[in-house]
Design a protein around this motif. Structure first.
Motif, PDB file in Angstrom:
ATOM      1  N   SER A 161       0.856  -1.184   0.000  1.00 15.90           N
ATOM      2  CA  SER A 161       0.000   0.000   0.000  1.00 15.90           C
ATOM      3  C   SER A 161       0.895   1.236   0.000  1.00 15.90           C
ATOM      4  N   HIS A 162       0.350   2.339  -0.501  1.00 19.71           N
ATOM      5  CA  HIS A 162       1.094   3.599  -0.597  1.00 19.71           C
ATOM      6  C   HIS A 162       0.516   4.626   0.366  1.00 19.71           C
ATOM      7  N   GLN A 163       1.388   5.440   0.918  1.00 18.85           N
ATOM      8  CA  GLN A 163       0.947   6.504   1.813  1.00 18.85           C
ATOM      9  C   GLN A 163       0.804   7.846   1.097  1.00 18.85           C
ATOM     10  N   SER A 164       1.601   8.099   0.047  1.00 20.99           N
ATOM     11  CA  SER A 164       1.523   9.417  -0.586  1.00 20.99           C
ATOM     12  C   SER A 164       1.424   9.392  -2.114  1.00 20.99           C
ATOM     13  N   GLU A 165       1.700   8.277  -2.770  1.00 18.89           N
ATOM     14  CA  GLU A 165       1.646   8.229  -4.225  1.00 18.89           C
ATOM     15  C   GLU A 165       0.441   7.419  -4.701  1.00 18.89           C
ATOM     16  N   GLU A 166      -0.431   8.082  -5.470  1.00 20.24           N
ATOM     17  CA  GLU A 166      -1.555   7.364  -6.051  1.00 20.24           C
ATOM     18  C   GLU A 166      -1.062   6.479  -7.189  1.00 20.24           C
ATOM     19  N   GLU A 167      -1.784   5.383  -7.433  1.00 17.29           N
ATOM     20  CA  GLU A 167      -1.380   4.407  -8.444  1.00 17.29           C
ATOM     21  C   GLU A 167      -2.609   3.886  -9.172  1.00 17.29           C
ATOM     22  N   PHE A 168      -2.421   3.477 -10.444  1.00 15.83           N
ATOM     23  CA  PHE A 168      -3.515   2.828 -11.169  1.00 15.83           C
ATOM     24  C   PHE A 168      -2.973   1.650 -11.963  1.00 15.83           C
ATOM     25  N   GLU A 184       8.178   8.959  -0.482  1.00  9.37           N
ATOM     26  CA  GLU A 184       7.092   7.970  -0.470  1.00  9.37           C
ATOM     27  C   GLU A 184       7.312   6.986   0.664  1.00  9.37           C
ATOM     28  N   VAL A 185       6.205   6.556   1.231  1.00  7.06           N
ATOM     29  CA  VAL A 185       6.202   5.489   2.222  1.00  7.06           C
ATOM     30  C   VAL A 185       5.257   4.421   1.703  1.00  7.06           C
ATOM     31  N   ALA A 186       5.763   3.204   1.588  1.00  8.27           N
ATOM     32  CA  ALA A 186       4.948   2.075   1.143  1.00  8.27           C
ATOM     33  C   ALA A 186       5.037   0.986   2.193  1.00  8.27           C
ATOM     34  N   ASP A 187       3.907   0.406   2.508  1.00 12.74           N
ATOM     35  CA  ASP A 187       3.870  -0.670   3.499  1.00 12.74           C
ATOM     36  C   ASP A 187       3.690  -2.010   2.816  1.00 12.74           C
ATOM     37  N   PHE A 188       4.300  -3.032   3.405  1.00 14.57           N
ATOM     38  CA  PHE A 188       4.118  -4.426   3.025  1.00 14.57           C
ATOM     39  C   PHE A 188       3.448  -5.092   4.219  1.00 14.57           C
ATOM     40  N   PRO A 189       2.117  -4.907   4.365  1.00 14.62           N
ATOM     41  CA  PRO A 189       1.427  -5.283   5.597  1.00 14.62           C
ATOM     42  C   PRO A 189       1.497  -6.761   5.952  1.00 14.62           C
ATOM     43  N   ARG A 190       1.570  -7.631   4.963  1.00 13.36           N
ATOM     44  CA  ARG A 190       1.634  -9.063   5.271  1.00 13.36           C
ATOM     45  C   ARG A 190       3.004  -9.475   5.803  1.00 13.36           C
ATOM     46  N   LEU A 191       3.998  -8.633   5.585  1.00  9.30           N
ATOM     47  CA  LEU A 191       5.352  -8.926   6.055  1.00  9.30           C
ATOM     48  C   LEU A 191       5.752  -8.072   7.254  1.00  9.30           C
ATOM     49  N   VAL A 219      10.698   3.314   3.005  1.00 12.25           N
ATOM     50  CA  VAL A 219      10.725   4.769   3.029  1.00 12.25           C
ATOM     51  C   VAL A 219      11.714   5.201   1.955  1.00 12.25           C
ATOM     52  N   ARG A 220      11.223   6.038   1.014  1.00 11.94           N
ATOM     53  CA  ARG A 220      12.064   6.477  -0.093  1.00 11.94           C
ATOM     54  C   ARG A 220      12.151   7.993  -0.114  1.00 11.94           C
ATOM     55  N   PHE A 221      13.380   8.508  -0.183  1.00  5.11           N
ATOM     56  CA  PHE A 221      13.664   9.920  -0.383  1.00  5.11           C
ATOM     57  C   PHE A 221      14.430  10.030  -1.688  1.00  5.11           C
ATOM     58  N   MET A 239      15.951   8.949  -4.831  1.00  6.80           N
ATOM     59  CA  MET A 239      16.286   7.625  -5.358  1.00  6.80           C
ATOM     60  C   MET A 239      16.836   6.690  -4.282  1.00  6.80           C
ATOM     61  N   GLN A 240      16.862   7.114  -3.042  1.00 11.07           N
ATOM     62  CA  GLN A 240      17.359   6.267  -1.963  1.00 11.07           C
ATOM     63  C   GLN A 240      16.189   5.717  -1.161  1.00 11.07           C
ATOM     64  N   ALA A 241      16.244   4.405  -0.890  1.00 10.86           N
ATOM     65  CA  ALA A 241      15.144   3.756  -0.177  1.00 10.86           C
ATOM     66  C   ALA A 241      15.694   2.844   0.906  1.00 10.86           C
ATOM     67  N   ALA A 242      14.933   2.728   1.985  1.00  9.08           N
ATOM     68  CA  ALA A 242      15.294   1.824   3.080  1.00  9.08           C
ATOM     69  C   ALA A 242      14.043   1.063   3.486  1.00  9.08           C
ATOM     70  N   ILE A 243      14.222  -0.189   3.900  1.00  7.84           N
ATOM     71  CA  ILE A 243      13.118  -1.025   4.365  1.00  7.84           C
ATOM     72  C   ILE A 243      13.299  -1.272   5.856  1.00  7.84           C
ATOM     73  N   TYR A 244      12.217  -1.099   6.611  1.00  6.53           N
ATOM     74  CA  TYR A 244      12.239  -1.236   8.067  1.00  6.53           C
ATOM     75  C   TYR A 244      11.232  -2.279   8.517  1.00  6.53           C
ATOM     76  N   GLU A 245      11.471  -2.886   9.669  1.00  2.00           N
ATOM     77  CA  GLU A 245      10.455  -3.667  10.366  1.00  2.00           C
ATOM     78  C   GLU A 245       9.512  -2.653  11.000  1.00  2.00           C
ATOM     79  N   VAL A 246       8.222  -2.783  10.779  1.00  2.00           N
ATOM     80  CA  VAL A 246       7.265  -1.812  11.289  1.00  2.00           C
ATOM     81  C   VAL A 246       7.250  -1.813  12.814  1.00  2.00           C
ATOM     82  N   ASP A 247       7.241  -2.975  13.446  1.00  2.00           N
ATOM     83  CA  ASP A 247       7.147  -3.043  14.905  1.00  2.00           C
ATOM     84  C   ASP A 247       8.399  -2.556  15.612  1.00  2.00           C
TER      85      ASP A 247
END
Length: 166
Positions: free
Chosen positions: A69-76, A132-139, A144-146, A148-156
């Motif tokens: 899911s996306h927090q700030s970028e709409e998609e189609f 942009e912030v995108a979540d991978f809720p099942r994982l 978090v992308r600023f 061209m640089q992106a990092a993946i975090y554990e949500v908890d």
């Protein structure tokens, strides 16, 4: 307004016949081993900066990227040919040519799978914001992308898992 009957070439026009001359790229999502998408970026070919428009293909038995899911970028997504299964939230829907899916932000989780025997071809598009912030809720993970640089975090835990440049 005059029309040329011959092969007209312009940097803002990508003709269908030109697709065969542009090398397609393959991409998979690092968190989904079933992910494999190939295609081309129509927006990059024409110099669009704020929109991403991609002609994408998913082979039989493969998936697009990952449920996200996306927090700030709409998609189609707009299906051109073939059939697929669209996961939208916790529901699954068979989709085919002419079907359109739009994901306003913050978006519900979504994903495309191709369990069928024919290639799934679709247009994918959306915004290209600086952040942009995108979540991978099942994982339980968040990207978090600023720029061209992106990092993946554990949500908890909030601990950074990886850092990558797109």
């Amino acid at each position: 307004m005059s029309q040329k009957k011959d092969a007209f070439s312009h940097p803002l026009l990508v003709r269908a016949a030109d697709h065969a001359q542009v090398p397609q790229q393959s991409q998979s999502h690092p968190l989904n081993p079933a992910s494999l998408v190939r295609g081309l970026s129509l927006s990059e070919l024409t110099g669009l900066k704020r929109l991403g428009i991609h002609l994408l293909k998913v082979a039989p038995g493969k998936e697009s990227f990952i449920f996200h899911s996306h927090q700030s970028e709409e998609e189609f997504l707009y299906i051109l040919s073939g059939r697929g299964i669209a996961e939208i939230g916790e529901e699954r829907y068979e989709v085919g040519p002419g079907d359109f899916m739009g994901f306003p932000t913050p978006s519900v989780g979504h994903h495309l799978l191709n369990p069928f025997e024919e290639e799934l071809v679709y247009l994918s598009g959306g915004e290209r914001r600086e952040v942009e912030v995108a979540d991978f809720p099942r994982l339980g993970k968040r990207l978090v992308r600023f720029g061209m640089q992106a990092a993946i975090y554990e949500v908890d835990s909030g601990h950074k898992l990886s850092f990558e440049e797109e």
